[in-house]
Scaffold this motif. Structure first.
Motif, PDB file in Angstrom:
ATOM      1  N   GLU A  46       0.800  -1.228   0.000  1.00 58.42           N
ATOM      2  CA  GLU A  46       0.000   0.000   0.000  1.00 58.42           C
ATOM      3  C   GLU A  46       0.834   1.280   0.000  1.00 58.42           C
ATOM      4  N   THR A  47       2.155   1.156  -0.011  1.00 55.21           N
ATOM      5  CA  THR A  47       2.998   2.343   0.141  1.00 55.21           C
ATOM      6  C   THR A  47       2.726   3.392  -0.925  1.00 55.21           C
ATOM      7  N   GLN A  48       2.709   2.993  -2.178  1.00 51.76           N
ATOM      8  CA  GLN A  48       2.520   3.954  -3.262  1.00 51.76           C
ATOM      9  C   GLN A  48       1.152   4.620  -3.179  1.00 51.76           C
ATOM     10  N   ASN A  49       0.124   3.827  -2.898  1.00 51.29           N
ATOM     11  CA  ASN A  49      -1.228   4.382  -2.804  1.00 51.29           C
ATOM     12  C   ASN A  49      -1.336   5.387  -1.660  1.00 51.29           C
ATOM     13  N   MET A  50      -0.753   5.059  -0.508  1.00 49.71           N
ATOM     14  CA  MET A  50      -0.815   5.969   0.640  1.00 49.71           C
ATOM     15  C   MET A  50      -0.042   7.259   0.361  1.00 49.71           C
ATOM     16  N   ARG A  51       1.085   7.148  -0.333  1.00 52.56           N
ATOM     17  CA  ARG A  51       1.860   8.358  -0.645  1.00 52.56           C
ATOM     18  C   ARG A  51       1.106   9.244  -1.636  1.00 52.56           C
ATOM     19  N   GLN A  52       0.358   8.602  -2.555  1.00 59.66           N
ATOM     20  CA  GLN A  52      -0.458   9.377  -3.488  1.00 59.66           C
ATOM     21  C   GLN A  52      -1.556  10.137  -2.744  1.00 59.66           C
ATOM     22  N   LYS A  53      -2.197   9.464  -1.787  1.00 57.16           N
ATOM     23  CA  LYS A  53      -3.261  10.113  -1.019  1.00 57.16           C
ATOM     24  C   LYS A  53      -2.690  11.210  -0.115  1.00 57.16           C
ATOM     25  N   HIS A  54      -1.504  10.946   0.409  1.00 57.56           N
ATOM     26  CA  HIS A  54      -0.816  11.956   1.227  1.00 57.56           C
ATOM     27  C   HIS A  54      -0.549  13.206   0.389  1.00 57.56           C
ATOM     28  N   LEU A  55      -0.040  13.028  -0.823  1.00 56.74           N
ATOM     29  CA  LEU A  55       0.208  14.146  -1.730  1.00 56.74           C
ATOM     30  C   LEU A  55      -1.096  14.873  -2.062  1.00 56.74           C
ATOM     31  N   ALA A  56      -2.150  14.115  -2.337  1.00 62.39           N
ATOM     32  CA  ALA A  56      -3.442  14.715  -2.679  1.00 62.39           C
ATOM     33  C   ALA A  56      -3.972  15.569  -1.535  1.00 62.39           C
ATOM     34  N   TYR A  57      -3.800  15.080  -0.303  1.00 60.40           N
ATOM     35  CA  TYR A  57      -4.292  15.841   0.850  1.00 60.40           C
ATOM     36  C   TYR A  57      -3.551  17.159   0.983  1.00 60.40           C
ATOM     37  N   TYR A  58      -2.234  17.122   0.890  1.00 63.80           N
ATOM     38  CA  TYR A  58      -1.462  18.356   1.108  1.00 63.80           C
ATOM     39  C   TYR A  58      -1.557  19.306  -0.077  1.00 63.80           C
ATOM     40  N   LEU A  59      -1.844  18.774  -1.261  1.00 62.96           N
ATOM     41  CA  LEU A  59      -2.118  19.650  -2.396  1.00 62.96           C
ATOM     42  C   LEU A  59      -3.441  20.380  -2.176  1.00 62.96           C
ATOM     43  N   SER A  60      -4.444  19.654  -1.697  1.00 64.24           N
ATOM     44  CA  SER A  60      -5.735  20.266  -1.385  1.00 64.24           C
ATOM     45  C   SER A  60      -5.594  21.301  -0.271  1.00 64.24           C
ATOM     46  N   LEU A  61      -4.796  20.970   0.755  1.00 60.13           N
ATOM     47  CA  LEU A  61      -4.571  21.907   1.858  1.00 60.13           C
ATOM     48  C   LEU A  61      -3.866  23.162   1.359  1.00 60.13           C
ATOM     49  N   ALA A  62      -2.912  22.996   0.446  1.00 55.48           N
ATOM     50  CA  ALA A  62      -2.191  24.145  -0.112  1.00 55.48           C
ATOM     51  C   ALA A  62      -3.143  25.069  -0.865  1.00 55.48           C
ATOM     52  N   ARG A  63      -4.041  24.484  -1.632  1.00 52.16           N
ATOM     53  CA  ARG A  63      -5.012  25.306  -2.379  1.00 52.16           C
ATOM     54  C   ARG A  63      -5.920  26.074  -1.423  1.00 52.16           C
ATOM     55  N   ARG A  64      -6.394  25.385  -0.383  1.00 59.65           N
ATOM     56  CA  ARG A  64      -7.265  26.048   0.597  1.00 59.65           C
ATOM     57  C   ARG A  64      -6.536  27.178   1.310  1.00 59.65           C
ATOM     58  N   SER A  65      -5.290  26.927   1.678  1.00 60.07           N
ATOM     59  CA  SER A  65      -4.536  27.940   2.406  1.00 60.07           C
ATOM     60  C   SER A  65      -4.256  29.156   1.525  1.00 60.07           C
ATOM     61  N   GLU A  66      -3.984  28.918   0.238  1.00 62.91           N
ATOM     62  CA  GLU A  66      -3.740  30.043  -0.675  1.00 62.91           C
ATOM     63  C   GLU A  66      -5.003  30.884  -0.838  1.00 62.91           C
ATOM     64  N   ASP A  67      -6.138  30.219  -1.001  1.00 58.70           N
ATOM     65  CA  ASP A  67      -7.404  30.945  -1.160  1.00 58.70           C
ATOM     66  C   ASP A  67      -7.736  31.782   0.063  1.00 58.70           C
ATOM     67  N   ALA A  68      -7.357  31.289   1.249  1.00 59.87           N
ATOM     68  CA  ALA A  68      -7.730  31.966   2.498  1.00 59.87           C
ATOM     69  C   ALA A  68      -6.661  32.935   3.005  1.00 59.87           C
ATOM     70  N   TRP A  69      -5.490  32.952   2.381  1.00 59.38           N
ATOM     71  CA  TRP A  69      -4.352  33.685   2.935  1.00 59.38           C
ATOM     72  C   TRP A  69      -4.643  35.169   3.168  1.00 59.38           C
ATOM     73  N   SER A  70      -5.340  35.812   2.260  1.00 61.23           N
ATOM     74  CA  SER A  70      -5.539  37.260   2.360  1.00 61.23           C
ATOM     75  C   SER A  70      -6.696  37.656   3.269  1.00 61.23           C
ATOM     76  N   GLY A  71      -7.254  36.707   4.007  1.00 62.18           N
ATOM     77  CA  GLY A  71      -8.414  36.990   4.837  1.00 62.18           C
ATOM     78  C   GLY A  71      -8.131  37.031   6.321  1.00 62.18           C
ATOM     79  N   PRO A  72      -9.178  36.991   7.123  1.00 61.27           N
ATOM     80  CA  PRO A  72      -9.048  37.159   8.574  1.00 61.27           C
ATOM     81  C   PRO A  72      -8.361  35.996   9.297  1.00 61.27           C
ATOM     82  N   ARG A  73      -8.168  34.840   8.625  1.00 58.61           N
ATOM     83  CA  ARG A  73      -7.522  33.700   9.284  1.00 58.61           C
ATOM     84  C   ARG A  73      -6.063  33.557   8.849  1.00 58.61           C
ATOM     85  N   GLN A  74      -5.463  34.670   8.483  1.00 59.22           N
ATOM     86  CA  GLN A  74      -4.100  34.643   7.975  1.00 59.22           C
ATOM     87  C   GLN A  74      -3.112  34.064   8.996  1.00 59.22           C
ATOM     88  N   ILE A  75      -3.240  34.453  10.254  1.00 58.07           N
ATOM     89  CA  ILE A  75      -2.321  33.953  11.276  1.00 58.07           C
ATOM     90  C   ILE A  75      -2.527  32.452  11.484  1.00 58.07           C
TER      91      ILE A  75
END
Length: 691
Positions: A339-368
């Protein structure tokens, strides 16, 4: 330095020995098998000797680092060294440690021996009074290295005259048992079984701690019985013939068998994380038909109760971590399960999604919140990047992850690392694309923040050319902005004004405040101030501050407050200028914005001179001299900063006289950036204001 989360038991003679060797040698390497307590012993020692080091004790955890090329950057980050510089990591690290009385702890070096040894040699050559304490399963092979092995704890029977109740292994078991079962008491009825258990576990702290966890469900005698069965294949072998790593592995395996099947699977899957992680991440990455997401919370709780997972709770929330030895065991099982490859793919997908969310929210009130969150996720972001870059067909995702996190590299203190990864990802993706265009303007931004204006201009021009080819109009606008930033740093005000003005005009209808619109307006105001158009500059900055206030944006507002001090000063309002510059400094304390802080301090020192505070200004200038040297190119090489700096120095020297100026300046060179900020703010402490 990490806090000591558990009580420390025994090792009195070892600690005394380590103290002696540390006083005699610049490099002490603590060796031993996994689970024997190397890191815990070193941490105890560090807390005992911290008062002996004027410039502190610093801790760098290398356990989960995969890329040997990131050793220097990781240590720089742990030291708090501003990694803005375009110089080599070794040069800036050596500069930072020079003349400091400090202890540096490098934890878990065995998988990075060559890189660690090379860096240690460089650091010790630059600062003969530096002390380094390393932990490793093997020595670093340096001629001046003093190696101190950490043996397992003494077990009952090692010393025939010893009282069983005072034995180190027995005391450790009793301490951990008391934490698991509060009414546990070591007495005449159970001492024999506890002593035998500790003997069976060879005095290995991790094995003893894992065994103590089972007291929630079993008696000491039952644990001993199960453990005896577990080691039945080794019956008849002498204790000295039993390989210690086998004992540890058997103990972990026994703990593994006592988990429910679903918990074992979760344990294996959680090994895909680097460092600590949030529950949401575990739910996303580890869940499937076999492990439903709604069951993950209870299983995580079960693993915490079994001491498989550590729990970290603070004001930022609750996070979990697999200790390294258990993570390695989980990785082996994950690999066996295929399962190593599959888990690493899901790990990458999660942090890519988190990166997109953080970029969208960066200029707002939850910046800190996002600043804190993404600094916490640094290890996992790095792991996801490595996976994307090393997996055929996935390197384009590395570009997307890197560029979505532009604010992490610029605002969160990882500028040098961002540049390394961006350049690596761009080499892996040579064909023009929208993902590549975005990464190019982010690279330009990163290079500007290092003072590498020529490199920044090159990346921005390349972005502009490729954006036209792929039809990416937004990248064209941002490339113009980054070209304007580079022109400002180079002192080409006419070009900077035209390019920044163009970026602002085309960004006005865009809802995104960062990094194209508001930073461009702040930079244009600096151009206008330098050109003498002071009231126009002031008007722009007042508007920026109002937008920031309405949107809850803090990072750009710190720059706007600092920049506003420039026209206020030039129009004869030094008190208002100081207030504005200090407001920028206060806000910057929320972020790891080293260069921005030093720019604001430069202006603050200049204002202090005009307010007849030359002694204070000289100390700030001394601190800036030292901290710019560590960060890289002083004043980013920008004329609008260097001219004002030289003017402040000359006026300060004139007011104080050479002798008094030098004394105050030298006093300032001993200040770190936070202390210099405290001085500039005239505060009694260095705590950031509450939000």
């Amino acid at each position: 330095m990490p806090a000591e989360l558990t009580s420390f038991v025994g090792r009195t003679r070892l600690l005394a020995n380590l103290k002696r060797h540390l006083s005699e040698s610049n490099l002490v390497t603590v060796t031993g098998i996994g689970g024997v307590g190397k890191s815990r012993t070193v941490l105890r020692l560090a807390h005992q000797v911290r008062s002996q080091f004027e410039d502190g004790v610093w801790f760098a955890d290398l356990a989960r680092l995969q890329d040997a090329g990131m050793v220097k950057n990781t240590i720089a980050s742990a030291l708090g060294v501003a990694d803005q510089s375009a110089r080599g990591e070794s040069e800036s690290l050596s500069e930072w440690v020079r003349d400091r009385s400090m202890l540096l702890i490098l934890d878990t070096c065995e998988h990075l021996i060559e890189g660690c040894a090379e860096l240690i040699d460089e650091l010790l050559r630059s600062n003969p009074q530096l002390k380094i304490l390393a932990t490793s399963r093997q020595s670093l092979h340096l001629t001046y290295e003093h190696v101190v092995p950490v043996p397992p704890l003494a077990v009952p029977g090692d010393n025939p005259d010893e009282n069983l109740f005072t034995n180190e292994s027995v005391q450790l078991f009793a301490a951990r048992a008391g934490a698991v079962v509060p009414d546990f008491v070591l007495d005449e009825q159970n001492i024999g079984s506890v002593a035998e258990l500790c003997r069976r576990l060879d005095g290995i702290p991790l094995a003893i701690e894992l065994a103590a966890v089972r007291l929630r469900a079993l008696s000491v005698e039952q644990i001993l019985g199960l453990l005896t069965d577990r080691f039945s294949l080794l019956a008849g072998a002498s204790r000295t013939a039993l390989p210690r790593h086998q004992t540890l592995r058997a103990a972990i395996g026994w703990s593994h068998e006592l988990c429910e099947p679903a918990e074992r699977l979760l344990w294996a899957r959680l090994s895909v994380f680097s460092g600590d992680f949030e529950l949401d991440a575990a739910r996303f990455v580890c869940s499937d038909d076999r492990l439903p997401a709604e069951d993950i919370t209870d299983m995580v709780t079960g693993l915490v109760e079994k001491s498989i997972l550590l729990i970290k709770s603070d004001h930022a929330g609750v996070r979990y971590k697999l200790i390294d030895t258990l993570a390695e065991y989980g990785e082996e099982w994950l690999d066996k399960l295929g399962e190593t490859q599959n888990m690493r793919q899901k790990h990458l997908a999660y942090y890519l999604s988190l990166a997109r969310r953080s970029e969208d929210a960066w200029s707002g009130p939850r910046q800190i919140y996002w600043f804190v969150r993404m600094r916490q996720e640094h290890d996992n972001v790095r792991l996801a990047l490595e996976h994307a870059l090393r997996t055929p067909g996935e390197s384009i995702l590395a570009l997307e992850l890197l560029s979505s996190l532009w604010f992490m590299w610029i605002c969160c203190g990882f500028i040098r690392e961002g540049r390394i990864y961006l350049e690596r990802a761009l080499r892996a993706n040579p064909q023009p694309s929208k993902e590549r265009c975005k990464a190019l303007w982010v690279l330009s931004y990163v290079r500007s923040a290092q003072g590498d204006s020529a490199g920044a201009l090159e990346a921005a021009e390349q972005c502009s050319s490729e954006a036209v080819l792929v039809g990416d109009s937004r990248a064209v606008i941002l490339a113009s902005k980054m070209q304007g930033t580079a022109a400002l740093l180079q002192g080409d005000l006419q070009k900077a004004s035209a390019l920044l003005g163009m970026a602002i005009e085309f960004n006005t209808g865009n809802k995104e405040l960062n990094p194209g619109l508001l930073p461009a307006i702040v930079e244009l105001s600096i151009v206008l101030t330098t050109q003498g158009e002071l009231y126009e500059a002031e008007s722009l900055l007042v508007d920026v501050l109002q937008v920031c206030k309405e949107r809850g944006e803090l990072w750009v507002s710190s720059y706007a407050s600092w920049a506003l001090a420039l026209p206020l000063m030039s129009t004869g309002r030094p008190e208002a200028a100081l207030t504005s510059a200090q407001e920028g400094l206060r806000i910057k304390r929320y972020f790891h914005d080293t260069v921005g802080t030093m720019m604001a301090l430069e202006t603050t020192a200049r204002i202090m001179v005009s307010l007849n505070q030359p002694d204070r200004a000289a100390r700030v200038l001394g601190a800036l001299h030292q901290n710019w040297r560590a960060a890289g190119l002083p004043m980013l090489g920008a004329p609008f900063l260097t001219i004002e700096h030289e003017r402040a120095v000359k006026e300060c020297q004139k007011l104080l006289g050479e002798g008094a100026y030098k004394a105050a300046f030298d006093m300032g060179t001993k200040l770190d950036l936070d202390e210099a900020t405290t001085l500039a703010l005239d505060e009694l402490d260095g705590d950031p204001p509450s939000v």
